[in-house]
Design a protein around this motif. Structure first.
Motif, short mmCIF file in Angstrom:
data_model
loop_
_atom_site.label_atom_id
_atom_site.label_comp_id
_atom_site.label_asym_id
_atom_site.label_seq_id
_atom_site.Cartn_x
_atom_site.Cartn_y
_atom_site.Cartn_z
N SER A 33 -2.58 -5.64 -2.72
CA SER A 33 -2.79 -5.14 -1.37
C SER A 33 -4.09 -4.37 -1.33
O SER A 33 -4.48 -3.75 -2.32
N TYR A 35 -6.42 -1.44 0.85
CA TYR A 35 -6.35 -0.32 1.80
C TYR A 35 -7.76 0.22 2.02
O TYR A 35 -8.60 0.19 1.12
N GLN A 37 -9.67 3.77 3.16
CA GLN A 37 -9.43 5.19 3.33
C GLN A 37 -10.70 5.88 3.79
O GLN A 37 -11.64 6.06 3.01
N GLY A 40 -11.05 12.11 4.64
CA GLY A 40 -10.10 13.03 5.27
C GLY A 40 -8.85 12.40 5.84
O GLY A 40 -8.02 13.07 6.44
N GLN A 41 -8.73 11.08 5.66
CA GLN A 41 -7.56 10.36 6.20
C GLN A 41 -6.75 9.74 5.08
O GLN A 41 -7.23 9.60 3.96
N GLY A 42 -5.53 9.35 5.38
CA GLY A 42 -4.72 8.62 4.43
C GLY A 42 -5.15 7.16 4.38
O GLY A 42 -5.81 6.66 5.30
N PRO A 43 -4.82 6.46 3.32
CA PRO A 43 -5.16 5.03 3.23
C PRO A 43 -4.51 4.23 4.35
O PRO A 43 -3.36 4.48 4.72
N PHE A 45 -3.54 0.29 5.54
CA PHE A 45 -3.27 -1.05 5.00
C PHE A 45 -4.16 -2.09 5.68
O PHE A 45 -4.18 -2.19 6.92
N GLY A 58 -2.73 -5.76 8.30
CA GLY A 58 -2.74 -4.57 9.13
C GLY A 58 -3.64 -4.79 10.33
O GLY A 58 -4.10 -5.89 10.61
N LEU A 88 -13.53 4.59 1.32
CA LEU A 88 -13.06 4.25 -0.03
C LEU A 88 -12.09 3.08 0.12
O LEU A 88 -11.12 3.16 0.89
N LEU A 90 -9.34 0.77 -1.51
CA LEU A 90 -8.36 0.84 -2.59
C LEU A 90 -7.61 -0.48 -2.72
O LEU A 90 -7.26 -1.11 -1.73
N PHE A 106 -2.16 1.93 -7.79
CA PHE A 106 -3.46 1.88 -7.13
C PHE A 106 -4.58 1.93 -8.15
O PHE A 106 -4.47 2.56 -9.20
N GLY A 107 -5.68 1.26 -7.79
CA GLY A 107 -6.89 1.37 -8.57
C GLY A 107 -7.70 2.59 -8.16
O GLY A 107 -7.30 3.30 -7.23
N PRO A 108 -8.84 2.81 -8.81
CA PRO A 108 -9.66 3.99 -8.52
C PRO A 108 -10.46 3.87 -7.24
O PRO A 108 -10.97 4.86 -6.72
N ARG A 111 -16.22 2.98 -3.45
CA ARG A 111 -16.79 3.78 -2.37
C ARG A 111 -17.90 2.98 -1.72
O ARG A 111 -18.92 2.72 -2.33
N TYR B 87 1.07 13.02 -0.38
CA TYR B 87 1.55 12.21 0.73
C TYR B 87 3.05 11.98 0.62
O TYR B 87 3.55 11.65 -0.46
N GLY B 105 0.35 9.02 6.02
CA GLY B 105 -0.09 9.96 7.03
C GLY B 105 -1.36 10.65 6.52
O GLY B 105 -2.05 10.12 5.65
#
Lengths: 115, 114
Positions: A33, A35, A37, A40-43, A45, A58, A88, A90, A106-108, A111, B87, B105
């Motif tokens: 999968s 993602y 990011q 300042g936000q969550g990943p 999809f 997504g 970023l 992911l 998850f991978g690193p 960027r 999270y 989130g």
């Protein structure tokens, strides 16, 4: 045993260009999968690949596309880059097996900076 | 997936116990609660997962009340290296274990000071 690996680590592109990011899943995993990011936000999809096909997607435009290879590795392609694509990226891998009790890894990340 | 609400940020000092609470009022019967940790410029890392009551591993404890509408991640005796974003996610096991779509989130940014 290597975990999830991604390349490159960092990438700088300009608006309108195209980019390809790569991911190798954890050994034994067959599902990948992707993602995005933002700072300042969550990943968020983007999509998932299993058996070389996109299985879930997504809310991302068609500029975002992907591919999975027979060895389960995957690529994420983004066309016509926009400044807002800076983030970023992911990759997460898992094993799509009924009764699997392991979790996604998850991978690193890569960027990506779009100028 | 059930929506989750957690504090944007928390501060703590080394050696203290930190408790981060997550609200998930619309959790479904089949949903599990999972916490991830993320350091800057790294991918999220699984910390702990539970369905009800209490779960403990070598890293943290997870407390889930009977109504399951909230959960609390407890980090014992934090150190500077625990500074990260945490999270809380809610969903059925397929999502976590077979590669389903994870919905993150904003997370809780924990800052541990000396």
């Amino acid at each position: 045993d290597a975990g999830v690996t991604q390349s490159p680590t960092h990438l700088i592109k300009t608006r309108g260009q195209q980019v390809t990011l790569r991911c190798s899943p954890k050994s034994g995993h067959d599902t990948v999968s992707w993602y995005q990011q933002a700072l300042g936000q969550g990943p968020q999809f983007i999509f998932q690949y299993y058996e070389e096909e996109e299985r879930q997607r997504g809310n991302f435009p068609d500029r975002f596309s992907g591919h999975q290879f027979p060895n389960y590795s995957s690529e994420l392609n983004v066309n016509a880059l926009l400044l807002g694509d800076s983030a970023l990226y992911l990759c997460a891998s898992s094993e799509r097996l009924a009764g699997n009790t392991d979790t996604q890894y998850f991978g690193p990340g890569t960027r990506l900076t779009v100028l | 997936l059930a929506k989750t609400t957690q504090p944007i940020s928390m501060d703590s000092y080394e050696g203290q116990e930190v408790n981060i609470t997550c609200s998930h009022n619309n959790i479904a019967t089949n949903d599990y609660i999972t916490w991830y940790q993320q350091f800057p410029s790294q991918g999220p890392r699984f910390i702990i997962q539970g369905y009800k009551t209490k779960v403990t591993n070598e890293v943290a404890s997870l407390f889930i009340p009977a109504d399951r509408k909230s959960s609390t991640l407890s980090l014992p005796r934090v150190s500077l290296s625990d500074t990260a974003v945490y999270y809380c996610l809610v969903g059925d096991l397929y999502i976590y274990n077979q590669g389903g779509k994870l919905i993150f989130g904003q997370g809780t940014e924990l800052s541990v000071k000396p």
